[in-house]
Enzyme design. Structure first.
Site, short mmCIF file in Angstrom:
data_model
loop_
_atom_site.label_atom_id
_atom_site.label_comp_id
_atom_site.label_asym_id
_atom_site.label_seq_id
_atom_site.Cartn_x
_atom_site.Cartn_y
_atom_site.Cartn_z
N GLU A 174 0.84 -1.22 0.00
CA GLU A 174 0.00 0.00 0.00
C GLU A 174 0.87 1.26 0.00
O GLU A 174 0.75 2.12 0.88
CB GLU A 174 -1.00 -0.01 1.17
CG GLU A 174 -1.98 -1.15 1.04
CD GLU A 174 -3.24 -1.04 1.90
OE1 GLU A 174 -3.32 -0.17 2.78
OE2 GLU A 174 -4.15 -1.86 1.69
N GLU A 296 -5.01 -8.71 -0.45
CA GLU A 296 -5.83 -8.37 0.72
C GLU A 296 -7.28 -8.26 0.26
O GLU A 296 -7.59 -7.40 -0.59
CB GLU A 296 -5.37 -7.05 1.37
CG GLU A 296 -4.04 -7.19 2.08
CD GLU A 296 -3.66 -5.97 2.92
OE1 GLU A 296 -4.55 -5.23 3.37
OE2 GLU A 296 -2.43 -5.75 3.08
O1 AHR Z 1 -5.41 -5.90 6.77
C1 AHR Z 1 -5.37 -4.74 7.52
C2 AHR Z 1 -4.69 -3.58 6.78
O2 AHR Z 1 -5.45 -3.22 5.69
C3 AHR Z 1 -3.33 -3.88 6.21
O3 AHR Z 1 -2.32 -3.74 7.13
C4 AHR Z 1 -3.22 -2.83 5.16
O4 AHR Z 1 -2.37 -3.23 4.10
C5 AHR Z 1 -4.64 -2.58 4.73
O5 AHR Z 1 -4.95 -1.25 4.68
#
Ligand code: AHR
Length: 495
Positions: A174, A296
């Site tokens: 991110e 994710e």
């Molecule tokens: O999964 C929780 C968080 O969500 C992670 O650390 C991040 O990459 C995303 O914003």
């Protein structure tokens, strides 16, 4: 309306990579600490510090790949603090997640031990946001170099003679946000620089994953593919299912039909995101060499009342099970481009497989979908045509039934089905083209009459798979079945 499904059993549309069933475990809340790592001296039975009950449950999922150590944590993690004698390891503040002390007891050696115990492939995410090129280079050297070098010698001194095999390496996380607040143009250059020093030592070949877009940031994907596509093997995508949006978020339990519907609708949005990001990737990579890595995904609700807001601990209901089933169907459909997906997160965080409380543990409805669907791992996706009525709420509607079919190497066919309608059963007529001979079917269903149904430490088996007795006819050409409202079904057909 009856749903009709035609499966062309002799036409495949690609292999469903087992890595689509991947996981993500971050140093966040009680995922690593308590959920996985309890330490060797814990009264909770463990193997070299890793709790046995969780290990055993995760083994049953055949987890193909595990992403670690973050997430946002990755871009503040300095791996050297997490090796060597545990009692001498540096303590740090976990600024992203609750401001708690991180004692670094779970580090590189412990992570690889976990992967070996689970027979899963490690996927390490490196630090671009606050780390250095040298630090990243040395981590890869530490893990994978088999000769004499400062890092390999240090690894040996720390108890691991042979290097580990490491395929998947993420160059930041991110980086448009917690990983450095960079612009796409800036990160593309940083990515090019950092990845240069992620070396292949000996036989080890690293599959480099560039930090990808947030949700529908198509500019990010376009820029990364244009400027750095030739230097990457995978490009990530993050998208969470957040009813109400991040500003509001809603509770994981106690929801009504409007929230149920919104959640399903948001889960299905993954399809549009993949189509549009893939279309951009196709311009620069028509042969689909670069994988879209959805590293994710999952539901994000309010934390459970009374728990640390920074720990992202949420309950998991039948609704989460449907969200998982819908996502897998989307990923299967795009398995030519989606080479990996990692649900957030494995234990005690967001859409978890497992929740723990002290020495107690429960399996969530999401766990059961991962277990039921594991038959699709590395199977051939079969071409499928689906016609279904809609599930409508107010003026909005989504398809009532979603389906996916695959063939295992021994010819066994598995068909998974979701009925998202909370009121109406779905009568499904399934035609199997290209098969001959008699069929045998076995099937399981995950359902409940209450959309809020979930498992608790006192009642851990409220939602669990049952034998499915809804197959109403079976012929050489196919079958008919009735799916209960709010259900996930997997049919296994042997000829
Ligand atoms: O999964 C929780 C968080 O969500 C992670 O650390 C991040 O990459 C995303 O914003």
């Amino acid at each position: 309306m009856k749903a009709t499904i035609t499966v062309n059993t002799d036409q495949t549309s690609g292999t469903i990579s087992r890595h689509i069933y991947g996981h993500f475990a971050e140093h966040l809340g009680r995922c690593i600490y308590e959920g996985i790592w309890v330490g060797e001296d814990s009264p909770i039975p463990n193997t070299r510090g890793i709790r046995n009950d969780v290990l055993e449950a995760l083994r049953n999922l055949s987890i193909p790949v595990l992403r670690w150590p973050g997430g946002c944590f990755a871009d503040e993690y300095h791996w050297k603090d997490g090796v060597g004698p545990r009692e001498q390891r540096k303590r740090m503040v976990n600024t992203n997640w609750g401001g708690v002390v991180e004692n670094n007891h779970f580090g590189t050696h412990e992570f690889f031990d976990l992967c070996e115990l689970l027979d899963t492939e490690p996927y390490i995410c490196g630090n671009v946001g606050s780390g250095t090129v040298q630090e990243m280079q040395e981590w890869v050297e530490y893990m994978t170099f088999d000769g004499e070098s400062p890092m390999a010698d240090w690894r040996k001194a720390n108890g691991r003679e042979k290097p580990w095999k490491l395929k998947y390496f993420g160059v930041g996380n991110e980086n448009w946000g917690c990983g450095g607040n960079m612009r796409a143009e800036y990160y593309a250059d940083e990515y090019r620089r950092f990845q240069t020093y992620v070396r292949n030592y000996g036989e080890n070949r690293v599959y480099k994953i560039a930090g990808g877009a947030n949700v529908d940031d198509y500019h990010w994907t376009e820029t990364l593919m244009r400027e750095a596509g030739g230097h990457m093997d995978g490009l990530s995508l993050h998208n969470y299912t957040v009813p109400g949006g991040f500003e509001v978020k809603r509770p994981a339990l106690g929801f009504d039909e409007a929230e149920w519907f919104e959640t399903m609708q948001l889960a299905l949005h993954m399809d549009e995101l993949i189509v549009r990001h893939s279309a951009i990737m196709d311009q620069y990579d028509p042969k689909k060499r670069v994988g879209l890595i959805v590293d994710e995904w999952g539901t994000w609700f309010q934390v459970e009342p009374g728990t640390n807001p920074g720990f992202l601990y949420q309950q998991n209901s039948l609704r989460d099970a449907l969200v998982a089933g819908l996502h897998f169907h989307v990923f299967h459909r795009h398995c030519d481009r989606v080479h990996m997906a990692n649900i957030a997160q494995t234990v005690n965080v967001l859409q978890a497989m497992i929740l723990t409380e002290g020495d107690k543990m429960l399996l969530t409805p999401t766990y059961h979908v991962f277990e039921m669907f594991k038959v699709h791992q590395d199977a051939e996706a079969l071409a499928l045509h689906l016609e279904t009525g809609d599930y409508q709420v107010g003026s909005e509607s989504i398809p009532q039934v979603s389906a996916s079919a695959s063939k295992r190497p021994d010819g066994t066919i598995d068909i998974s089905l979701c009925n998202v309608d909370p009121h109406r059963q779905a009568d499904v007529s399934l035609r199997l083209r290209g098969l001959g001979g008699e069929l045998n079917v076995s099937a399981r269903v995950l359902t409940h009459e209450d959309m809020n149904a979930h498992n608790t430490f006192d009642q851990p088996e409220t939602v669990k798979p049952q034998v499915f007795d809804g197959v109403t006819s079976l012929t050489v050409d196919g079958l008919s079945a009735t799916l209960p409202p709010m259900s996930v079904v997997v049919l296994t057909l042997h000829s």
